[in-house]
Structure formats: C-alpha cells, structure tokens
Design an enzyme around this catalytic site. Sequence first.
Site, mmCIF file in Angstrom:
data_model
loop_
_atom_site.group_PDB
_atom_site.id
_atom_site.type_symbol
_atom_site.label_atom_id
_atom_site.label_comp_id
_atom_site.label_asym_id
_atom_site.label_seq_id
_atom_site.Cartn_x
_atom_site.Cartn_y
_atom_site.Cartn_z
ATOM 1 N N GLU A 1 2.897 0.725 0.023
ATOM 2 C CA GLU A 1 3.333 1.864 -0.795
ATOM 3 C C GLU A 1 3.219 1.579 -2.291
ATOM 4 O O GLU A 1 4.117 1.935 -3.071
ATOM 5 C CB GLU A 1 4.777 2.251 -0.425
ATOM 6 C CG GLU A 1 4.913 2.732 1.014
ATOM 7 C CD GLU A 1 6.335 3.069 1.402
ATOM 8 O OE1 GLU A 1 6.524 4.058 2.111
ATOM 9 O OE2 GLU A 1 7.266 2.330 0.997
ATOM 10 N N GLU B 1 3.215 5.460 8.899
ATOM 11 C CA GLU B 1 4.650 5.606 9.097
ATOM 12 C C GLU B 1 4.963 7.067 9.374
ATOM 13 O O GLU B 1 4.987 7.892 8.460
ATOM 14 C CB GLU B 1 5.451 5.123 7.885
ATOM 15 C CG GLU B 1 5.423 3.618 7.665
ATOM 16 C CD GLU B 1 6.382 3.179 6.565
ATOM 17 O OE1 GLU B 1 7.238 3.993 6.153
ATOM 18 O OE2 GLU B 1 6.266 2.021 6.116
#
Length: 636
Positions: free
Chosen positions: A202, A276
């Site tokens: 991320e 995710e």
Amino acid sequence: MWTTSGRRREQRRKLGLLLLVIVGCLVVRRFNWSNMVPIQRWNRHLGLQAKDSEFLLEGSRFRIFGGSIHYFRVPREYWKDRLLKLKACGLNTLTTYIPWNLHEPERGKFNFSGNLDVEAFVQMAADIGLWVILRPGPYICSEWDLGGLPSWLLQDSSMELRTTYVGFIKAVDLYFNQLIPRVVPLQYTQGGPIIAVQVENEYGSYDKDPNYMPYIKMALLKRGIVELLMTSDNKDGLSGGYVEGVLATINLKNVDSIIFNYLQSFQDNKPTMVTEFWTGWFDTWGGPHHIVDADDVMVSVSSIIQMGASLNLYMFHGGTNFGFMNGAQHFTDYQADVTSYDYDAILTEAGDYTPKFFKLREYFSTLIDNPLPQLPALKPKASYHAVRPSHYISLWDALEHMDKPIESEKPVNMENLSVNQGNGQSYGYILYETSIYEGGTLFSKDHIRDRAQVFVNKIYIGYIDYLVEGLTIPRGQGHRKLSILVENCGRVNYGLMLNKQRKGLIGDIYLNDSPLRNFKIYSLEMKADFFQRLSSTWSPVPEEATGPAFFRGTLHVGFIVLDTFLKLEGWVKGVVFINGQNLGRFWSIGPQETLYLPGPWLHPGENEIIVFEEQKSGMIIQSMDTPYLGRSHYVD
C-alpha cells in the site's frame, strides 16, 4: 527338464544381476545427486504469469482463490488446523505477511524459529496443497505495531521510514539478506509453493519517495526472487504505488466496476486481482465490534468472480495481537487497536467456523471440479474454574527488584533509552520519576505517548493523554516524588505519521511554566526475566488492593487441555500473562471483554496467571468457553 548347462547359465545370470545391483549401489553412494532436478521441480517451467487478461500457471488458465492467515498471530500448534480449513473452504492460495519487528527485534539479532518459522509455515501450506503469495514488506500495515517496522529504527532522529533514506535502506538490506535467502528455495520454480511476491504494501497511500518502490523491487530481484511481482493498493493509492514491470492489484470492500476500470488504466490487458477483499474490519478501544454481513460478503465475492478477477480474502483467519503488538490509527484522534484480531473473518479468532465460511464453501464448490476436502473438526473449548488471585506486589515494591533506573536530566523516549544492548525499549510501559517542590498545573505540551498515569508520593492524581493535556497537582510541603507511568498503547500502522511514533515522554513536560528535570527512568517492558525477578517477592492480596500492581493466581487445568477465554469483569485496565506468555491488553471501556487463551499455552495441573492492573483489581478472573468481543456495529 533343466540340463546341467541350463542350470549353470541361470546361476551365472543371477550372479550377474547380483553384481549389477552391488555396483549400482556403489555408484548411487558415490554419485553426486546435487545437480539432479528434484521431483518437486519436474514439469515446472513457467510460473505464474500475468498474460493478457488472465493468469497462467504452466501456460494454463489459473484463478487465484486466496485467503490471508498470519502465522505470527496463530499458535504454531494450530497452523495446520487453520490451513486445512482454508483448503476445505475451496481456496487454493495462502497469503501471509512477514513482520520485520518480530524477526529482528534488536538490530542484527534475527529470529526465524518456533512461532516465527516462516519457512515451516510456507512448507506446511505446500504439503496441504496450497499455493502461497508472500508479502515480505518491509512495511506490512496489518494493524500491527508500526506496520511491522522495528522500533529501533526510530533511534535515528532524522529517520525517514519507507524512503531511500540511507539509514532505512541500509537496515532493509541487512534484513532482506537474512529473510530472502530463506524463501528463495520455496519459490515455484524451485519446487516450492510461492507463486508470487508482493513489493512493499500500500505504498501509494504514503508515496513519499518515487525512488523507493523501484529500490524494493530490485532488492527482491537481486536476492533471487524470480516469481511474479505485484503491488497492492486501495483506489486512492494506485497511481502512487504503481511500479513499472510489476502487476498492480487492488484492495477494497465494496465492488465497483469504476475501480476495476481505473486499475486497468494503469496496466491495459492485465489480469485483475483483488489482493485484499476485506471480509470484516478491525476494532479499536472504546469503539464497537465491527461486523460485515455474510450475505454482503457473498454478493461482493460473486461479483468479483463474475468479473473474471482473482481474489484474496483478507482476513480468512485473523488470530490475535498477542503481547503488545497491536497497531493504532491516528487521523483526527489517536485510537489503539484491541488485542483480538478476530476481524469478523471467515474463521473466528479461535479458528471456529462462521456463517461466512459455510456460504463461501458452498459457493466455491460450484466453481471447482473436484469435491472439497472434509471439514476438520472444531477445537473444543473449556470453561475452567474461576481464578481468585492469591498474591500481589505493587509496582513500587517491584521497582526494588529491577535494574537501577537510568538517570537523565531531560526525559528520554522509549526508543532511545539505554537498554536491550543499545536497541532501546520497544513496547510496554515506562516510568519517569522526579522531585517537585510545589503544586500547580502539569502540562504535557502534547509530549506524552500515549497515556500517562500521574502519582505524587505514590498517590494517584489523574491521567494525561492526547485529549487531556493538563492536570492539577495539589499543593504540598517540601520535597515530593512525582511519578509518571506512561503506556505505549501501540504505534500507528497506517498513514503519514509513521515517523512520529516514538513513545514515552518525547519532550519536556512542565509544572506551571518550568520544564521538569532530573529524572529516574525505569523500563517496564515486562519480559519473562522481569517476572523471574519477582518470584520470591509476592505477598498475600490485601483487602483493598489498588494498582498499579501485579496480581498472581493459579488456573487449574485437568488432563485434557483446551482453549478458553478469560474475562476480567471488575478489573479496569492492564495486561494478562499466562505461564510467562503475554496474552495482551484488556480495558473495561471495551469493546473486547474476553481474551483468547490458546490451549497449547496451558498444561495439565497448575498454570500461573499474572495480571498487571493499572488502577483497581476485580475479585476473580473468569474462564469461559465462548468469547465476547463487544456490541456489534455493522459496516456498510
């Protein structure tokens, strides 16, 4: 009838075969087999490829149906159980993070054994028939203290985490030198289960250095990673996290075709992967227990599959933030994560099935040709007899059995304290003591991280935290001892404040207009050796027992040892230890009301429980066969 010559020919043939076997054995013994291709690598030529709009494995179409389990959040004795349940749900791939701060708790001292044996975990997944996507960081987020980065990095006052700052990159290189060679042999092309490796995590939401992600990519490649590389970002981070030559993937909860179109704009004609898909959400102290409806999960999962995408369920099994390892959020207000990482995932914190599991298993069974494995049996739970603490020692008395305090004119933060062979203090509590000669107002100047109890001559005055920055100190005569007990409640794991996660007193605090000086500082990390020093110092629990203090009792377990959940009704705030293992924090503000106690941490007979209570003790510690994680709040 056999002739004499015929019998001789048969004897010679048998003798020849015997000699051939003997010679063959000698050749086998002497031949160097190290250059031979092991059986696991037969017919393995093409690993996972992002070819056009599909994944290919050995040139054939392949869909990733993955689930996340973190080995460091699950007792090793339960790894196989959780992996078998992942397989039984219809999934084909395990994803897992690797936490740097556990594997290198002190600079240059590495631990890849026991519950941190990541090689064994990955190999176990392979033995069960699962592929693996590895997420080695160095930053992992994961609602884990400092996003998995070791706190000793913050000893450098100029540290710039997650950048090419030389102090950070040098540490990453030394860590990767230890980690990556351990997982290289477990790659697909080496006969192992690892089909992909994630580059950082991320980064687009941080995006402070355009040279950083290419550096991490090359750090993996030059150490022998040859499988497919990928990144993982939410929608707003896709542009900042993109790396040339690396497959970009998305993190999300709600499915939206606009997001998938946006992802394709970065990499036209590539397979779509949701690395995710959030099956639930984490909890913070003082908030609710977050729930995501099972039917909503099914709608999203089926939508992702129908779009032709691969996906990974984050989390399949959350586990527990044992010890002091929970993370925190700090956007508008600071919020520390609770001990449980149940996450309302597909399996509960204790590994039990949920409605989500059965719905997903039924759905995936329609997508897979072969019948799914049988369901592993559930682990039974126990409700043991309640524990009434029998012994007690106040924190003030315990200080007499510790190392001499560090003396400093000014406050010193945890990370820069001269303990742990120069690595500083990572977790727990820290006590600052000094002398005062007047009353007035104690001002923190926002220099307390994260929550401090204040005492004058061992009498509790009040607390200071992010919201309460001032406290009235009563007037008194002469010299008095001011004690400030500071708890590191957990470092932020996500966002732009990673470099500001030093704990304890991070600067001057003031009494009226004068900065306090001449401190004695006690490190209270509460490791196993700390309690060993207290072994002969306990006293019977007094009728009016208040904290800060340690309370000791005995949990009696029969011949069969099972999981249980501890409930500390009537207690206020603190930490629980069982047979030397740190179960984690409790706090009466909730939402979490029970602590998960795995059966493997118990043994038949007497088990020692120690509770560190900051304020006021309860009468008993209850053992329950069901958890209670607090009032539920459904997440849209």
